[in-house]
Design an enzyme around this catalytic site. Structure first.
Site, PDB file in Angstrom:
ATOM      1  N   TRP A  91       5.670  -8.433  18.905  1.00 14.26           N
ATOM      2  CA  TRP A  91       5.750  -9.177  17.764  1.00 14.26           C
ATOM      3  C   TRP A  91       6.412 -10.705  17.957  1.00 14.26           C
ATOM      4  CZ3 TRP A  91      10.446  -8.604  14.329  1.00 14.26           C
ATOM      5  CH2 TRP A  91      10.043  -9.362  12.937  1.00 14.26           C
ATOM      6  N   ASP A 172      12.983  -0.846  19.298  1.00 14.78           N
ATOM      7  CA  ASP A 172      12.540  -1.249  17.987  1.00 14.78           C
ATOM      8  C   ASP A 172      11.658  -0.570  17.379  1.00 14.78           C
ATOM      9  OD1 ASP A 172      12.104  -2.853  15.703  1.00 14.78           O
ATOM     10  OD2 ASP A 172      11.352  -4.713  16.353  1.00 14.78           O
ATOM     11  N   LYS A 208       8.061  -0.417   6.164  1.00 16.54           N
ATOM     12  CA  LYS A 208       6.758   0.107   5.808  1.00 16.54           C
ATOM     13  C   LYS A 208       6.704   1.427   5.653  1.00 16.54           C
ATOM     14  CE  LYS A 208       5.929  -3.529   8.751  1.00 16.54           C
ATOM     15  NZ  LYS A 208       7.132  -4.329   9.396  1.00 16.54           N
TER      16      LYS A 208
END
Length: 361
Positions: A91, A172, A208
């Site tokens: 990311w 993460d 999310k």
């Protein structure tokens, strides 16, 4: 839609009950204790000995990004000469976070374009070649942007090699539940490292899996040697947070703690998370089947081998440009498809468009 409605109703309920109290009070620097406690159970397990022994230092963070930034600053403050190894690719904001925390960065191989899968051999070589005691940023599940995750067996080998080298793993975990549909299953990588006795770190996000994008709700946790060290580490994390944003927001934390702390609401949430994950998995299958049915000579197994919200399609930047200009289909130029945007109504059109731009490949 049902997923969204449930949470809007729940949020309204919470606000109606708690608004008179919460708007006049700040959360402490470490955030909502209840939300943090429930987050630790989700990441480390309901019956985790680490939780029982109070060996985890944890604070509420501004979603996953904020959790990563808190840890990056913590790393720089207490190990100023250390560096962080980040996967290729990752990311993009990961690089910004550790750069702005002034932590030196290095990379490790992860994705193999030829197979559109994991570069396991390259990954292992880079683990072995990194200086002992290095920091590695790992994606717990649903690797962003590739959707490529190690198998359970590979995670065990990775954990073993980390043990040999004394590396520190910082996970993460932005998509817990969104990969397989099971939050427990998606935390498997973390559990493997814990079984092997690693003192890991973890960044959690509820953007999310609870749809709380705008509420910025997350958690940073670090496994410590004992309760005394955990108290000291938490104190330092709070000291870092104080001049950065002072206190985290309250409403999103109330939503999370209410859902995870109530057995019936948690059961409902688990069912809806599974429904969302199953839909994405179904769209992966449909996209691959449509491409194969059209007669595309290219291999598309990677679409269903990958997992999570994103599919690393293997399309070139030029092919992506054609999709945009000729078919009004939009994705990042590295070929990453957001599978959440693929539906039963547009999957056929998407497959035909991809076939058109890859005919000459």
């Amino acid at each position: 839609m049902v997923f969204v409605v449930h949470f809007l109703v729940l949020l309204w309920f919470i606000l109606m009950i708690d608004l008179p109290n919460v708007v006049r009070e700040y959360l402490p620097m470490g955030g909502s204790v209840k939300m943090v406690d429930e987050s630790l159970k989700l990441a480390y397990g309901e019956n985790s000995e680490l939780i029982k022994d109070k060996r985890i230092a944890a604070v509420q963070a501004l979603s996953g990004t904020g959790a990563c930034r808190l840890f990056a600053d913590f790393q720089k403050r207490f190990l100023p000469d250390s560096q962080i190894y980040i996967s290729v690719p990752t990311w993009s904001n990961h690089h910004n976070i550790w750069r702005d925390a002034d932590v030196q960065q290095n990379t490790f191989r992860y994705y193999l374009p030829e197979t559109r899968g994991l570069d396991y051999n390259g990954f292992m070589e880079d683990i072995k070649n990194a200086p002992n005691g290095s920091f590695f940023l790992l994606h717990a599940c649903a690797h962003n942007p590739t959707g490529v995750d190690p198998t359970e067996e590979q995670w065990r080998e990775i954990s073993h090699q980390f043990k040999v080298k004394g590396h520190f793993a910082f996970f993460d975990m932005a998509y817990q539940g969104f990969a397989s549909g099971s939050p427990e299953g998606d935390a498997k990588s973390i559990r493997i490292f814990l079984e092997d006795g690693h003192p890991i770190g973890c960044a959690q996000s509820y953007a999310k899996n609870m749809g709380l994008y705008g509420q910025r709700v997350g958690c940073l946790s670090l496994v410590c040697e004992d309760e005394k060290q955990a108290v000291a580490v938490k104190s330092q994390l709070q000291q870092i947070a104080r001049p950065m944003y002072s206190n985290p927001p309250v409403h999103g934390a109330l939503v999370v703690s209410t859902i995870l702390g109530d057995p019936e609401l948690k059961k409902l949430w688990l069912n809806e998370v599974k429904g969302m994950a199953d839909r994405i998995i179904g769209m992966r299958t449909a996209l691959r089947e449509n491409l194969e049915k059209i007669g595309s000579p290219l291999p598309w197994e990677h679409i269903t081998n990958q997992i999570g919200m994103f599919c690393y399609s293997g399309l070139t930047p030029e092919q992506v440009d054609r999709l945009t200009n000729e078919f009004h289909i939009y994705m990042t130029r590295n070929g990453r498809i957001s599978m959440a945007g693929v539906t039963s109504g547009n999957v056929g059109y998407l497959a035909n468009a991809i076939h058109e731009v890859t005919k000459s490949a």
